[in-house]
Design a protein around this motif. Structure first.
Motif, mmCIF file in Angstrom:
data_model
loop_
_atom_site.group_PDB
_atom_site.id
_atom_site.type_symbol
_atom_site.label_atom_id
_atom_site.label_comp_id
_atom_site.label_asym_id
_atom_site.label_seq_id
_atom_site.Cartn_x
_atom_site.Cartn_y
_atom_site.Cartn_z
ATOM 1 N N HIS A 41 -13.990 -3.295 -8.713
ATOM 2 C CA HIS A 41 -12.811 -4.169 -8.680
ATOM 3 C C HIS A 41 -12.903 -5.215 -7.568
ATOM 4 O O HIS A 41 -11.895 -5.838 -7.215
ATOM 5 C CB HIS A 41 -11.536 -3.333 -8.488
ATOM 6 C CG HIS A 41 -11.234 -2.434 -9.635
ATOM 7 N ND1 HIS A 41 -10.553 -2.857 -10.754
ATOM 8 C CD2 HIS A 41 -11.549 -1.130 -9.861
ATOM 9 C CE1 HIS A 41 -10.445 -1.856 -11.606
ATOM 10 N NE2 HIS A 41 -11.041 -0.800 -11.091
ATOM 11 N N GLN A 42 -14.079 -5.431 -7.019
ATOM 12 C CA GLN A 42 -14.229 -6.270 -5.828
ATOM 13 C C GLN A 42 -13.813 -7.722 -6.021
ATOM 14 O O GLN A 42 -13.502 -8.410 -5.051
ATOM 15 C CB GLN A 42 -15.658 -6.211 -5.304
ATOM 16 C CG GLN A 42 -16.689 -6.844 -6.208
ATOM 17 C CD GLN A 42 -18.097 -6.628 -5.684
ATOM 18 O OE1 GLN A 42 -18.306 -6.074 -4.604
ATOM 19 N NE2 GLN A 42 -19.081 -7.069 -6.454
ATOM 20 N N ASP A 43 -13.733 -8.186 -7.259
ATOM 21 C CA ASP A 43 -13.326 -9.575 -7.472
ATOM 22 C C ASP A 43 -11.824 -9.779 -7.267
ATOM 23 O O ASP A 43 -11.376 -10.914 -7.134
ATOM 24 C CB ASP A 43 -13.750 -10.057 -8.855
ATOM 25 C CG ASP A 43 -13.118 -9.274 -9.989
ATOM 26 O OD1 ASP A 43 -12.853 -8.072 -9.811
ATOM 27 O OD2 ASP A 43 -12.884 -9.868 -11.055
ATOM 28 N N HIS A 44 -11.040 -8.680 -7.199
ATOM 29 C CA HIS A 44 -9.590 -8.810 -7.035
ATOM 30 C C HIS A 44 -8.968 -7.677 -6.213
ATOM 31 O O HIS A 44 -7.772 -7.466 -6.257
ATOM 32 C CB HIS A 44 -8.901 -8.892 -8.412
ATOM 33 C CG HIS A 44 -9.174 -7.722 -9.288
ATOM 34 N ND1 HIS A 44 -10.339 -7.592 -10.020
ATOM 35 C CD2 HIS A 44 -8.448 -6.616 -9.553
ATOM 36 C CE1 HIS A 44 -10.307 -6.452 -10.694
ATOM 37 N NE2 HIS A 44 -9.172 -5.844 -10.414
ATOM 38 N N CYS A 45 -9.792 -6.989 -5.421
ATOM 39 C CA CYS A 45 -9.295 -5.853 -4.638
ATOM 40 C C CYS A 45 -10.078 -5.758 -3.332
ATOM 41 O O CYS A 45 -11.300 -5.906 -3.327
ATOM 42 C CB CYS A 45 -9.449 -4.569 -5.450
ATOM 43 S SG CYS A 45 -8.830 -3.101 -4.628
ATOM 44 N N VAL A 46 -9.361 -5.482 -2.220
ATOM 45 C CA VAL A 46 -10.010 -5.394 -0.909
ATOM 46 C C VAL A 46 -9.804 -4.035 -0.233
ATOM 47 O O VAL A 46 -10.264 -3.830 0.885
ATOM 48 C CB VAL A 46 -9.530 -6.523 0.028
ATOM 49 C CG1 VAL A 46 -10.038 -7.874 -0.453
ATOM 50 C CG2 VAL A 46 -8.016 -6.513 0.163
ATOM 51 N N GLY A 47 -9.128 -3.123 -0.897
ATOM 52 C CA GLY A 47 -8.920 -1.808 -0.314
ATOM 53 C C GLY A 47 -8.358 -0.836 -1.333
ATOM 54 O O GLY A 47 -7.770 -1.253 -2.338
ATOM 55 N N MET A 48 -8.579 0.442 -1.083
ATOM 56 C CA MET A 48 -8.065 1.489 -1.970
ATOM 57 C C MET A 48 -7.779 2.738 -1.156
ATOM 58 O O MET A 48 -8.381 2.967 -0.107
ATOM 59 C CB MET A 48 -9.082 1.856 -3.050
ATOM 60 C CG MET A 48 -9.492 0.721 -3.935
ATOM 61 S SD MET A 48 -10.540 1.298 -5.264
ATOM 62 C CE MET A 48 -9.312 1.326 -6.536
ATOM 63 N N ALA A 49 -6.876 3.537 -1.688
ATOM 64 C CA ALA A 49 -6.605 4.869 -1.145
ATOM 65 C C ALA A 49 -6.946 5.884 -2.230
ATOM 66 O O ALA A 49 -6.918 5.574 -3.425
ATOM 67 C CB ALA A 49 -5.141 4.990 -0.738
#
Length: 136
Positions: A37-45
């Motif tokens: 998802h790196q094209d629209h996400c910079v972090g996750m839990a």
């Protein structure tokens, strides 16, 4: 393994349990899912991929940094901003801090303490909120 994004708000509002070395597969899954998802996400839990463990990952330039059992111990310079989340539709206003100090374990489960500023601090705060069952 790339995991589906969890959108169940009841699940996302649960407080995550502390992670242990037995949870290392969750770290790998977070890395794989963030990369997907790196094209629209910079972090996750971890709760965003269906794990109830206190693990986050945040993108800092080309590096994705996993943080285990993160705890914000200092916050400075509050401001309001608008954020989105893969687990929720739309964007919402939220309060963040320009500088935070975080205690956490690294991917080798070694203790760390770092101060983060600006956008990276914002990412970490958003993901720590997920661990605490707080949705924007």
């Amino acid at each position: 393994m790339i995991r589906p994004i969890n959108r169940d708000q009841t699940w996302l509002q649960r407080v995550a349990k502390p992670a242990t070395p037995k949870d290392t597969a969750v770290i790998t899954d977070l890395q794989d899912t963030l990369r997907a998802h790196q094209d629209h996400c910079v972090g996750m839990a971890a709760n965003m991929i269906g794990s109830d463990r206190r693990i986050i990952i945040a993108q800092l330039g080309p590096m994705a940094i996993p943080m285990i059992n993160p705890q914000i111990i200092e916050k400075h310079d509050p401001y309001l901003t608008t954020e989105g989340c893969l687990s929720l539709s739309g964007q919402r206003q939220t309060k963040r801090y320009r500088s935070i100090t975080l205690q956490y374990l690294d991917a080798r489960f070694q203790p760390q303490q770092q101060t983060f500023n600006d956008y990276f601090a914002q990412i970490v705060q958003h993901e720590c909120d997920h661990c605490d069952g707080i949705l924007i």
